[in-house]
Design a protein around this motif. Structure first.
Motif, short mmCIF file in Angstrom:
data_model
loop_
_atom_site.label_atom_id
_atom_site.label_comp_id
_atom_site.label_asym_id
_atom_site.label_seq_id
_atom_site.Cartn_x
_atom_site.Cartn_y
_atom_site.Cartn_z
N ARG A 5 41.12 71.77 -47.51
CA ARG A 5 41.34 73.11 -46.94
C ARG A 5 41.53 73.05 -45.43
O ARG A 5 42.33 73.81 -44.87
CB ARG A 5 40.18 74.04 -47.33
CG ARG A 5 40.19 74.44 -48.80
CD ARG A 5 39.15 75.50 -49.10
NE ARG A 5 39.23 75.93 -50.48
CZ ARG A 5 40.06 76.87 -50.93
NH1 ARG A 5 40.90 77.46 -50.09
NH2 ARG A 5 40.08 77.21 -52.20
N ARG A 8 45.01 71.85 -44.89
CA ARG A 8 45.95 72.92 -45.20
C ARG A 8 46.04 73.89 -44.01
O ARG A 8 47.14 74.28 -43.60
CB ARG A 8 45.50 73.67 -46.46
CG ARG A 8 46.47 74.82 -46.87
CD ARG A 8 45.85 75.65 -47.98
NE ARG A 8 45.66 74.87 -49.19
CZ ARG A 8 46.60 74.69 -50.13
NH1 ARG A 8 47.80 75.25 -49.99
NH2 ARG A 8 46.34 73.97 -51.20
N GLU A 42 52.32 74.49 -56.36
CA GLU A 42 51.04 75.10 -56.70
C GLU A 42 51.16 76.38 -57.52
O GLU A 42 50.20 76.77 -58.19
CB GLU A 42 50.26 75.41 -55.43
CG GLU A 42 49.85 74.16 -54.67
CD GLU A 42 48.96 74.44 -53.48
OE1 GLU A 42 48.16 73.55 -53.13
OE2 GLU A 42 49.05 75.55 -52.91
N SER A 82 47.18 80.63 -48.41
CA SER A 82 46.20 81.17 -49.35
C SER A 82 45.79 80.16 -50.41
O SER A 82 44.78 80.34 -51.11
CB SER A 82 46.77 82.42 -50.03
OG SER A 82 47.90 82.12 -50.82
N GLY A 83 46.55 79.07 -50.54
CA GLY A 83 46.19 78.03 -51.50
C GLY A 83 46.61 78.36 -52.92
O GLY A 83 47.23 79.40 -53.18
N ASP A 94 41.93 71.17 -56.16
CA ASP A 94 42.31 71.18 -54.75
C ASP A 94 41.57 70.15 -53.90
O ASP A 94 42.20 69.39 -53.15
CB ASP A 94 42.11 72.59 -54.17
CG ASP A 94 42.53 72.69 -52.71
OD1 ASP A 94 43.74 72.59 -52.44
OD2 ASP A 94 41.66 72.87 -51.85
N ASN A 98 44.66 67.47 -53.06
CA ASN A 98 45.40 68.03 -51.92
C ASN A 98 45.02 67.43 -50.57
O ASN A 98 45.61 67.79 -49.56
CB ASN A 98 45.25 69.55 -51.87
CG ASN A 98 46.26 70.23 -52.78
OD1 ASN A 98 47.31 69.67 -53.09
ND2 ASN A 98 45.95 71.44 -53.22
#
Length: 207
Positions: A5, A8, A42, A82-83, A94, A98
């Protein structure tokens, strides 16, 4: 916040700063194309397999074009930020899948520009990237024309793959990951037989 995260968020911040038409290290892709790729990966479960399976790549490319055309830049970036949505397998995976994806694509944007320098990464990020090196090497270097050992500067071998004369690639874990992914600006050194080193440099890497 997980490493995935954080990477990201860093990628999104960099892309917002460069705008939609900046170059990337992904051949032929602008930042807009890269954002659309991440959205398809995604959010379009029907099209995501074509990212890895050549026989399905045509459909994936068509869907990516539709996503690019159907969303303005702000919408694309907001979707990346926002994922993965709850229905996506990436929502659960994730933190595992990721880390490398976001780190590599962040560097795709950063290193396509000028005057970039390798980032100073915190220990948690380095550890997370270290865990990704062996997995990536199995996928991208198994057909290498040399027996490649990916090693850190202190001599720890993180992965070995390929067949042929031995070549040792030395760098920090993030740089080794970028090398395995086929990113030429990776800050690594190659040591081995001259012909084997040349063959490895010329060979296609990445997914």
């Amino acid at each position: 916040m997980s490493v995935a995260r954080r990477e990201r968020a860093a990628l999104v911040a960099t892309m917002r700063g460069t705008g939609p038409d900046a170059p990337t290290l992904c051949e032929g892709w602008s930042t807009r194309d890269l954002a659309a790729h991440l959205v398809v990966r995604e959010r379009r479960i029907d099209a995501a397999p074509g990212i890895l399976i050549p026989a399905l790549a045509g459909y994936t490319a068509k869907v990516q074009e539709q996503v690019t055309a159907g969303n303005d830049w702000a919408e694309l970036i907001d979707k990346v930020a926002s994922g993965p949505p709850a229905y996506s397998p990436f929502a659960v995976l994730d933190p595992l899948v990721n880390v490398a994806e976001m780190f590599i694509h962040h560097e795709d944007v950063r290193r396509a520009g000028t005057n970039w320098e390798p980032r100073v990464l915190d220990d948690e990020t380095v550890k997370a990237l270290t865990r990704q090196v062996a997995q990536f090497a199995r996928m991208t270097l198994s057909k290498s024309p040399a027996r490649v050992s990916l090693a850190t500067p202190d001599g720890k071998v993180l992965a070995t793959a390929g067949k042929g004369a031995p070549v040792t690639v030395t760098g920090e874990p993030g740089e080794l990951l970028l090398f395995a992914a086929g990113r030429e600006p990776a800050q690594v050194t190659l040591r081995g037989d001259d012909d084997a080193v040349a063959a490895l440099r010329a060979a296609r890497r990445g997914l």
